[in-house]
Motif scaffolding. Structure first.
Motif, PDB file in Angstrom:
ATOM      1  N   ASN A  87       0.811  -1.296   0.014  1.00 51.03           N
ATOM      2  CA  ASN A  87       0.119  -0.080  -0.007  1.00 51.03           C
ATOM      3  C   ASN A  87       0.801   1.107   0.154  1.00 51.03           C
ATOM      4  O   ASN A  87       0.593   2.488   0.338  1.00 51.03           O
ATOM      5  CB  ASN A  87      -0.982   0.017   1.230  1.00 51.03           C
ATOM      6  N   TRP A  88       2.121   1.118  -0.229  1.00 51.00           N
ATOM      7  CA  TRP A  88       2.874   2.394  -0.451  1.00 51.00           C
ATOM      8  C   TRP A  88       2.564   3.057  -1.791  1.00 51.00           C
ATOM      9  O   TRP A  88       1.954   2.551  -2.755  1.00 51.00           O
ATOM     10  CB  TRP A  88       4.427   1.950  -0.827  1.00 51.00           C
ATOM     11  N   CYS A  89       2.815   4.487  -1.569  1.00 57.59           N
ATOM     12  CA  CYS A  89       2.219   5.343  -2.616  1.00 57.59           C
ATOM     13  C   CYS A  89       3.051   4.704  -4.074  1.00 57.59           C
ATOM     14  O   CYS A  89       4.100   4.440  -4.025  1.00 57.59           O
ATOM     15  CB  CYS A  89       2.904   7.071  -2.338  1.00 57.59           C
ATOM     16  N   PRO A  90       2.429   4.904  -4.984  1.00 51.27           N
ATOM     17  CA  PRO A  90       2.950   4.887  -6.422  1.00 51.27           C
ATOM     18  C   PRO A  90       4.083   5.686  -6.533  1.00 51.27           C
ATOM     19  O   PRO A  90       4.319   6.965  -6.354  1.00 51.27           O
ATOM     20  CB  PRO A  90       2.075   5.251  -7.394  1.00 51.27           C
ATOM     21  N   GLY A  91       5.330   4.977  -6.943  1.00 52.05           N
ATOM     22  CA  GLY A  91       6.554   6.071  -7.109  1.00 52.05           C
ATOM     23  C   GLY A  91       7.368   5.777  -5.686  1.00 52.05           C
ATOM     24  O   GLY A  91       8.645   6.392  -5.865  1.00 52.05           O
ATOM     25  N   CYS A  92       6.856   5.358  -4.756  1.00 50.68           N
ATOM     26  CA  CYS A  92       7.750   5.276  -3.635  1.00 50.68           C
ATOM     27  C   CYS A  92       8.751   4.479  -3.562  1.00 50.68           C
ATOM     28  O   CYS A  92       8.981   3.177  -4.345  1.00 50.68           O
ATOM     29  CB  CYS A  92       6.866   4.619  -2.499  1.00 50.68           C
ATOM     30  N   GLY A  93      10.074   4.758  -3.177  1.00 51.73           N
ATOM     31  CA  GLY A  93      11.290   4.028  -3.151  1.00 51.73           C
ATOM     32  C   GLY A  93      11.185   2.899  -2.297  1.00 51.73           C
ATOM     33  O   GLY A  93      12.291   1.700  -2.459  1.00 51.73           O
ATOM     34  N   ASN A  94      10.394   2.659  -1.454  1.00 50.30           N
ATOM     35  CA  ASN A  94      10.218   1.388  -0.938  1.00 50.30           C
ATOM     36  C   ASN A  94       9.718   0.221  -1.792  1.00 50.30           C
ATOM     37  O   ASN A  94       9.922  -1.024  -1.372  1.00 50.30           O
ATOM     38  CB  ASN A  94       9.042   1.438   0.157  1.00 50.30           C
ATOM     39  N   LEU A  95       9.199   0.431  -2.996  1.00 51.66           N
ATOM     40  CA  LEU A  95       8.835  -0.608  -3.881  1.00 51.66           C
ATOM     41  C   LEU A  95      10.336  -1.182  -4.404  1.00 51.66           C
ATOM     42  O   LEU A  95      10.294  -2.493  -4.497  1.00 51.66           O
ATOM     43  CB  LEU A  95       7.916  -0.005  -5.119  1.00 51.66           C
ATOM     44  N   PRO A  96      10.908  -0.515  -5.197  1.00 52.43           N
ATOM     45  CA  PRO A  96      12.234  -1.155  -5.679  1.00 52.43           C
ATOM     46  C   PRO A  96      13.058  -1.623  -4.539  1.00 52.43           C
ATOM     47  O   PRO A  96      13.681  -2.948  -4.819  1.00 52.43           O
ATOM     48  CB  PRO A  96      12.970  -0.129  -6.466  1.00 52.43           C
ATOM     49  N   LEU A  97      13.203  -1.149  -3.427  1.00 46.74           N
ATOM     50  CA  LEU A  97      14.134  -1.791  -2.146  1.00 46.74           C
ATOM     51  C   LEU A  97      13.358  -2.940  -1.816  1.00 46.74           C
ATOM     52  O   LEU A  97      14.299  -3.793  -1.640  1.00 46.74           O
ATOM     53  CB  LEU A  97      13.915  -0.514  -1.087  1.00 46.74           C
ATOM     54  N   TRP A  98      12.277  -3.015  -1.731  1.00 48.84           N
ATOM     55  CA  TRP A  98      11.512  -4.549  -1.424  1.00 48.84           C
ATOM     56  C   TRP A  98      11.910  -5.552  -2.590  1.00 48.84           C
ATOM     57  O   TRP A  98      12.263  -6.592  -2.104  1.00 48.84           O
ATOM     58  CB  TRP A  98      10.008  -4.139  -1.269  1.00 48.84           C
ATOM     59  N   ALA A  99      11.690  -5.088  -3.736  1.00 48.23           N
ATOM     60  CA  ALA A  99      11.990  -5.943  -4.757  1.00 48.23           C
ATOM     61  C   ALA A  99      13.576  -6.516  -4.848  1.00 48.23           C
ATOM     62  O   ALA A  99      13.905  -7.631  -4.917  1.00 48.23           O
ATOM     63  CB  ALA A  99      11.873  -5.312  -6.130  1.00 48.23           C
ATOM     64  N   ALA A 100      14.311  -5.772  -4.347  1.00 48.83           N
ATOM     65  CA  ALA A 100      15.882  -5.985  -4.279  1.00 48.83           C
ATOM     66  C   ALA A 100      15.991  -7.033  -3.188  1.00 48.83           C
ATOM     67  O   ALA A 100      16.892  -7.854  -3.448  1.00 48.83           O
ATOM     68  CB  ALA A 100      16.706  -4.666  -3.983  1.00 48.83           C
ATOM     69  N   PHE A 101      15.469  -6.724  -2.003  1.00 49.95           N
ATOM     70  CA  PHE A 101      15.428  -7.589  -0.823  1.00 49.95           C
ATOM     71  C   PHE A 101      14.998  -9.080  -1.297  1.00 49.95           C
ATOM     72  O   PHE A 101      15.747 -10.125  -0.803  1.00 49.95           O
ATOM     73  CB  PHE A 101      15.043  -6.912   0.498  1.00 49.95           C
ATOM     74  N   LYS A 102      14.131  -9.116  -1.714  1.00 45.92           N
ATOM     75  CA  LYS A 102      13.425 -10.372  -2.248  1.00 45.92           C
ATOM     76  C   LYS A 102      14.407 -11.178  -3.057  1.00 45.92           C
ATOM     77  O   LYS A 102      14.426 -12.379  -3.074  1.00 45.92           O
ATOM     78  CB  LYS A 102      11.872 -10.375  -2.662  1.00 45.92           C
ATOM     79  N   ASN A 103      14.753 -10.248  -4.243  1.00 47.19           N
ATOM     80  CA  ASN A 103      15.718 -10.990  -5.154  1.00 47.19           C
ATOM     81  C   ASN A 103      17.104 -11.502  -4.451  1.00 47.19           C
ATOM     82  O   ASN A 103      17.216 -12.797  -4.872  1.00 47.19           O
ATOM     83  CB  ASN A 103      16.283  -9.985  -6.362  1.00 47.19           C
TER      84      ASN A 103
END
Length: 285
Positions: A14-30
């Motif tokens: 539920n982070w805002c569109p464009g939030c830097g948490n989204l790619p950070l989260w993706a990097a951690f999962k990868n």
């Protein structure tokens, strides 16, 4: 083998569109998929802030603590079972404001876990007030005339406090951040990753485009064991001059590595020793 599907939860971000948490989260999962981090070998701890929602979207053993308090929780987890991979997720407000005391002493003690600093320069969850990382003169809801304070530089603070692995990353570079997560976790001792993480909603200056244009990567000629050079690089932050990469690395026994109680096996594998305290209590009756 861990897969991305293994890390899914029933909840959508539920982070805002464009939030830097989204790619950070993706990097951690990868990184988790590449390294095989799962519920048998990994724990994550978060503080309070937008970053804290990562525990809801990542199916790993997790604990969301009080504001500014994920660091001591992580220390307890690591000392109870030092074989675990332990990650702390905290915002610049959570770690440098309410949690500043815990942050510097974790660096000093060289606990063997990774602190991921979600650095957007604001208290974003409470709609954009200044944090200890907000630039001087920056206008926010709490400082409409401009921030009168000067900010901490998290990387400089970490090096000065004794951290043995200090790096800076841009959340938008998922591949580089993924590699940093892995390198930090493999480091024996405290690892600090200051992640420049755009807040699309409340910070209109430090955008994805700003960091794409003004960051550069430390080259192969840079020596991360040179502490003086690390201090210099850690304080660079301006137009066309924001360095990314590992600023400082030092080989030094971790806090857990120096504890004799952990030499043979994790604390969870030790049977509790029961003592009869009746005779002791009689002295005070």
């Amino acid at each position: 083998m861990t897969t991305l599907n293994d890390l899914k939860t029933p909840f959508k971000p539920n982070w805002c569109p464009g939030c830097g948490n989204l790619p950070l989260w993706a990097a951690f999962k990868n990184a988790a998929v590449e390294e095989g981090w799962d519920n048998t070998n990994t724990a994550i701890v978060a503080g309070i802030g937008c970053h804290g929602h990562i525990v809801n979207f990542t199916k790993l053993t997790s604990f969301e603590g009080l504001h500014g308090r994920p660091v001591p929780v992580a220390a307890g987890i690591k000392m109870a079972n030092h074989r675990l991979n332990v990650f702390v997720f905290g915002g610049d407000g959570d770690q440098l404001g309410e949690g500043g005391n815990h942050f510097i002493h974790a660096c000093r003690r060289n606990h063997d876990y990774t602190i991921v600093l979600h650095d957007n320069g604001l208290y974003a969850l409470t709609t954009g007030q200044t944090s200890p990382a907000t630039p001087h003169d920056f206008k926010t809801k709490s400082t409409p005339q401009g921030n009168p304070d000067y900010p901490f530089m998290p990387t400089t603070l970490a090096i000065a406090a004794g951290a043995t692995f200090v790096a800076r990353a841009f959340a938008g570079d998922i591949e580089q951040l993924k590699d940093l997560f892995i390198e930090a976790n493999n480091h024996k001792g405290i690892a600090i990753i200051d992640v420049l993480q755009p807040c699309f909603t409340f910070n209109k200056e430090f955008t994805h485009e700003f960091f794409q244009k003004n960051t550069y990567y430390l080259g192969d000629d840079y020596d991360p064991t040179d502490k003086t050079a690390a201090f210099v690089k850690s304080q660079e932050f301006g137009l066309k001059s924001i360095p990314l990469g590992v600023f400082y690395k030092e080989d030094k026994p971790s806090y857990e590595g120096d504890l004799p109680q952990l030499k043979g096996a994790p604390l969870i594998e030790h049977s509790p020793v029961r003592k009869d305290l009746d005779e002791l209590f009689k002295k005070y009756i």
